[in-house]
Design a protein around this motif. Structure first.
Motif, PDB file in Angstrom:
ATOM      1  N   ASN A  96       1.674   4.461   7.474  1.00 18.69           N
ATOM      2  CA  ASN A  96       1.350   3.204   6.788  1.00 18.69           C
ATOM      3  C   ASN A  96       2.193   2.030   7.283  1.00 18.69           C
ATOM      4  O   ASN A  96       1.731   0.890   7.262  1.00 18.69           O
ATOM      5  N   ILE A 118       2.260  -8.461   2.820  1.00 21.47           N
ATOM      6  CA  ILE A 118       2.265  -8.475   4.290  1.00 21.47           C
ATOM      7  C   ILE A 118       1.956  -9.865   4.855  1.00 21.47           C
ATOM      8  O   ILE A 118       2.541 -10.297   5.830  1.00 21.47           O
ATOM      9  N   ASP A 155      13.634   3.458  10.580  1.00 20.73           N
ATOM     10  CA  ASP A 155      12.769   2.429  11.141  1.00 20.73           C
ATOM     11  C   ASP A 155      11.863   3.193  12.108  1.00 20.73           C
ATOM     12  O   ASP A 155      12.358   4.050  12.863  1.00 20.73           O
ATOM     13  N   ILE A 170      -3.147   4.290   8.766  1.00 23.26           N
ATOM     14  CA  ILE A 170      -3.625   3.064   8.120  1.00 23.26           C
ATOM     15  C   ILE A 170      -3.898   2.036   9.215  1.00 23.26           C
ATOM     16  O   ILE A 170      -2.979   1.509   9.845  1.00 23.26           O
ATOM     17  N   SER A 171      -5.172   1.829   9.422  1.00 17.56           N
ATOM     18  CA  SER A 171      -5.631   0.895  10.439  1.00 17.56           C
ATOM     19  C   SER A 171      -5.929  -0.431   9.733  1.00 17.56           C
ATOM     20  O   SER A 171      -5.152  -0.880   8.880  1.00 17.56           O
ATOM     21  N   SER A 172      -7.047  -1.033  10.030  1.00 10.59           N
ATOM     22  CA  SER A 172      -7.412  -2.324   9.406  1.00 10.59           C
ATOM     23  C   SER A 172      -8.837  -2.659   9.821  1.00 10.59           C
ATOM     24  O   SER A 172      -9.322  -2.156  10.848  1.00 10.59           O
ATOM     25  N   LYS A 189       4.921 -12.180   4.661  1.00 11.43           N
ATOM     26  CA  LYS A 189       5.946 -11.850   5.666  1.00 11.43           C
ATOM     27  C   LYS A 189       5.541 -12.456   7.010  1.00 11.43           C
ATOM     28  O   LYS A 189       6.341 -13.049   7.698  1.00 11.43           O
ATOM     29  N   VAL A 213       6.079  -1.344  16.373  1.00 11.97           N
ATOM     30  CA  VAL A 213       5.979  -0.824  15.000  1.00 11.97           C
ATOM     31  C   VAL A 213       4.617  -0.148  14.785  1.00 11.97           C
ATOM     32  O   VAL A 213       4.546   1.035  14.435  1.00 11.97           O
ATOM     33  N   ILE A 220       0.833  -1.218   0.000  1.00  6.92           N
ATOM     34  CA  ILE A 220       0.000   0.000   0.000  1.00  6.92           C
ATOM     35  C   ILE A 220       0.864   1.263   0.000  1.00  6.92           C
ATOM     36  O   ILE A 220       0.568   2.229  -0.708  1.00  6.92           O
ATOM     37  N   ARG A 254      13.367   1.252   5.432  1.00 10.34           N
ATOM     38  CA  ARG A 254      14.278   0.803   6.501  1.00 10.34           C
ATOM     39  C   ARG A 254      15.686   0.596   5.965  1.00 10.34           C
ATOM     40  O   ARG A 254      16.652   0.829   6.642  1.00 10.34           O
ATOM     41  N   GLY A 284      -9.436  -3.963   4.487  1.00  8.12           N
ATOM     42  CA  GLY A 284      -9.571  -5.395   4.745  1.00  8.12           C
ATOM     43  C   GLY A 284      -8.460  -6.066   3.963  1.00  8.12           C
ATOM     44  O   GLY A 284      -7.492  -5.398   3.553  1.00  8.12           O
ATOM     45  N   THR A 331      -1.058  -7.524  -0.978  1.00 10.76           N
ATOM     46  CA  THR A 331       0.294  -7.021  -0.687  1.00 10.76           C
ATOM     47  C   THR A 331       1.096  -8.172  -0.072  1.00 10.76           C
ATOM     48  O   THR A 331       0.517  -9.178   0.335  1.00 10.76           O
TER      49      THR A 331
HETATM   50  N1  LIG Z   1      -2.403  -6.097   3.210  1.00 10.54           N
HETATM   51  C1  LIG Z   1      -3.486  -6.179   3.945  1.00 10.54           C
HETATM   52  O1  LIG Z   1      -4.293  -7.110   3.770  1.00 10.54           O
HETATM   53  C2  LIG Z   1      -3.757  -5.136   5.002  1.00 10.54           C
HETATM   54  C3  LIG Z   1      -5.038  -5.136   5.602  1.00 10.54           C
HETATM   55  C4  LIG Z   1      -5.302  -4.189   6.593  1.00 10.54           C
HETATM   56  C5  LIG Z   1      -4.355  -3.269   6.954  1.00 10.54           C
HETATM   57  N2  LIG Z   1      -3.124  -3.281   6.352  1.00 10.54           N
HETATM   58  C6  LIG Z   1      -2.136  -2.297   6.805  1.00 10.54           C
HETATM   59  O2  LIG Z   1      -1.588  -1.612   5.696  1.00 10.54           O
HETATM   60  C7  LIG Z   1      -0.289  -1.124   6.044  1.00 10.54           C
HETATM   61  C8  LIG Z   1       0.680  -1.450   4.917  1.00 10.54           C
HETATM   62  O3  LIG Z   1       0.804  -2.856   4.813  1.00 10.54           O
HETATM   63  P1  LIG Z   1       0.934  -3.634   3.432  1.00 10.54           P
HETATM   64  O4  LIG Z   1      -0.162  -4.595   3.379  1.00 10.54           O
HETATM   65  O5  LIG Z   1       1.152  -2.692   2.306  1.00 10.54           O
HETATM   66  O6  LIG Z   1       2.236  -4.511   3.735  1.00 10.54           O
HETATM   67  P2  LIG Z   1       3.757  -4.427   3.261  1.00 10.54           P
HETATM   68  O7  LIG Z   1       3.830  -4.472   1.781  1.00 10.54           O
HETATM   69  O8  LIG Z   1       4.457  -5.443   4.063  1.00 10.54           O
HETATM   70  O9  LIG Z   1       4.177  -2.953   3.721  1.00 10.54           O
HETATM   71  C9  LIG Z   1       4.495  -2.632   5.041  1.00 10.54           C
HETATM   72  C10 LIG Z   1       5.516  -1.527   5.028  1.00 10.54           C
HETATM   73  O10 LIG Z   1       5.847  -1.213   6.382  1.00 10.54           O
HETATM   74  C11 LIG Z   1       7.263  -1.222   6.483  1.00 10.54           C
HETATM   75  N3  LIG Z   1       7.724  -1.528   7.824  1.00 10.54           N
HETATM   76  C12 LIG Z   1       7.597  -2.690   8.522  1.00 10.54           C
HETATM   77  N4  LIG Z   1       8.209  -2.596   9.704  1.00 10.54           N
HETATM   78  C13 LIG Z   1       8.733  -1.335   9.751  1.00 10.54           C
HETATM   79  C14 LIG Z   1       9.489  -0.632  10.712  1.00 10.54           C
HETATM   80  N5  LIG Z   1       9.854  -1.176  11.873  1.00 10.54           N
HETATM   81  N6  LIG Z   1       9.870   0.649  10.431  1.00 10.54           N
HETATM   82  C15 LIG Z   1       9.540   1.207   9.262  1.00 10.54           C
HETATM   83  N7  LIG Z   1       8.834   0.592   8.306  1.00 10.54           N
HETATM   84  C16 LIG Z   1       8.440  -0.664   8.553  1.00 10.54           C
HETATM   85  C17 LIG Z   1       7.702  -2.302   5.507  1.00 10.54           C
HETATM   86  O11 LIG Z   1       9.077  -2.160   5.253  1.00 10.54           O
HETATM   87  P3  LIG Z   1      10.039  -3.451   5.046  1.00 10.54           P
HETATM   88  O12 LIG Z   1       9.861  -3.859   3.616  1.00 10.54           O
HETATM   89  O13 LIG Z   1      11.386  -2.914   5.375  1.00 10.54           O
HETATM   90  O14 LIG Z   1       9.573  -4.508   5.999  1.00 10.54           O
HETATM   91  C18 LIG Z   1       6.807  -1.963   4.331  1.00 10.54           C
HETATM   92  O15 LIG Z   1       7.333  -0.891   3.602  1.00 10.54           O
HETATM   93  C19 LIG Z   1       0.067  -1.772   7.381  1.00 10.54           C
HETATM   94  O16 LIG Z   1      -0.124  -0.841   8.428  1.00 10.54           O
HETATM   95  C20 LIG Z   1      -0.936  -2.902   7.497  1.00 10.54           C
HETATM   96  O17 LIG Z   1      -1.221  -3.270   8.821  1.00 10.54           O
HETATM   97  C21 LIG Z   1      -2.807  -4.204   5.384  1.00 10.54           C
END
Ligand SMILES: NC(=O)c1ccc[n+]([C@@H]2O[C@H](COP(=O)([O-])OP(=O)(O)OC[C@H]3O[C@@H](n4cnc5c(N)ncnc54)[C@H](OP(=O)(O)O)[C@@H]3O)[C@@H](O)[C@H]2O)c1
Length: 274
Positions: free
Chosen positions: A82, A188, A55, A136-138, A191, A105, A15, A35, A182, A186
């Motif tokens: 985010n 996530i 970070d 960005i919550s969930s 991971k 985090v 995202i 990071r 929801g 991605t």
């Molecule tokens: N995907 C879903 O289904 C979903 C649903 C609801 C909410 N969300 C929320 O959307 C947001 C983005 O997630 P995403 O789905 O896009 O996942 P993502 O692709 O894994 O992105 C997460 C980002 O956060 C960074 N991050 C993780 N730990 C960190 C730290 N300690 N310091 C700084 N940056 C850090 C990651 O960097 P690295 O690459 O270095 O780890 C990555 O750039 C999150 O808050 C997540 O909870 C996602």
């Protein structure tokens, strides 16, 4: 007039990356946190982008990044919190280091970014802008699935922080809202799914084979990150944005379940694991 700037944390993938590209396309200057020092190729080639190296658990590094924004002189009109991790595991067995990381985090990192960026947001307001913080919550910030309890608690905390901070900052003309996705396509879930150690302990072992298909289905059935980026754009620019925007397939179902009595929710949210 310098181009208005937006800070987005966590632009390495998902995202954050899609939102950074989207906001650059729409004419904003984007500061995106990473990071590592490796900038995703799409962003490395983009104009109007500066990577910041931090970070969100490192307050000094965040402060250095935000000082740079201040020094470069563009008005900071938005912060998108985010960066996040999703750490699955039973409450009974997940290691202390892991559940602390979940909060370090998703919650404490977000607080640090808000505190350190606010002086620039106040300054932008004083110059006539309408600054916003978008957290960005969930959907997990309103419904708690088993084995995602720590993640969900962290997102409930993000919702409370969003509401409280919005109410504190309304008199200063800074709006604070949440965008709650929801399942979204991605990395996530991949991971998080590597963290099966907590499930491998006695009582929870039988769940291990169910985890991979669950996380794959969450990713497959998820919305495109662009849909979340569109909601973030609306949150940053609408004259009166929704304080809470839920972005997912079958949004109605999540709304119905969150209004159900808790015992009914239990049945709905545990059926995958029976
Ligand atoms: N995907 C879903 O289904 C979903 C649903 C609801 C909410 N969300 C929320 O959307 C947001 C983005 O997630 P995403 O789905 O896009 O996942 P993502 O692709 O894994 O992105 C997460 C980002 O956060 C960074 N991050 C993780 N730990 C960190 C730290 N300690 N310091 C700084 N940056 C850090 C990651 O960097 P690295 O690459 O270095 O780890 C990555 O750039 C999150 O808050 C997540 O909870 C996602």
């Amino acid at each position: 007039m310098p181009t208005p700037a937006i800070l987005i944390t966590g632009v390495s993938s998902g995202i954050g990356l899609v939102t950074a590209l989207d906001l650059i396309d729409r004419g904003y200057y984007v500061y995106g946190s990473l990071r590592g020092t490796e900038v995703p190729v799409e962003l490395a080639e983009a104009p109007n982008f500066t990577p910041l190296n931090f970070d969100v658990r490192d307050r000094e590094a965040i402060s250095a990044g935000i000082s740079r924004i201040g020094e470069e002189g563009r008005p900071l009109i938005g912060v998108v919190n985010n960066a996040g991790v999703a750490i699955p595991g039973p409450v009974e067995t997940l290691a202390e280091e892991e559940y602390r990381r979940q909060f370090e985090v998703n919650v404490f990192g977000l607080i640090a970014v808000c505190q350190l960026a606010l002086p620039l947001l106040h300054a932008a307001r004083e110059e006539g802008h309408h600054p916003r913080i978008v957290n960005i919550s969930s959907v997990s910030g309103s419904l708690t699935a088993p084995y995602m309890t720590f993640y969900s608690s962290s997102k409930f905390a993000v919702e409370a922080l969003t509401d409280g901070l919005r109410r504190e900052l309304l008199p200063f003309g800074i709006d604070v809202v949440s965008v709650a996705p929801g399942p979204t396509k991605t990395p996530i879930w991949r991971k998080g799914s590597q963290l099966t150690e907590a499930f491998e302990k006695d009582r929870y072992q039988h769940l291990v084979p169910q985890l991979e298909p669950y996380t794959q289905a969450a990713e497959r059935g998820g919305v495109e990150p662009q849909l979340v980026a569109d909601a973030i754009y609306a949150a940053l620019t609408d004259a009166r944005p929704d304080a809470y925007a839920l972005i997912m397939n079958k949004r109605w179902l999540a709304r119905v379940v969150s209004k159900m009595p808790k015992r009914w929710q239990d049945r709905f949210l545990t059926k995958r694991y029976r």
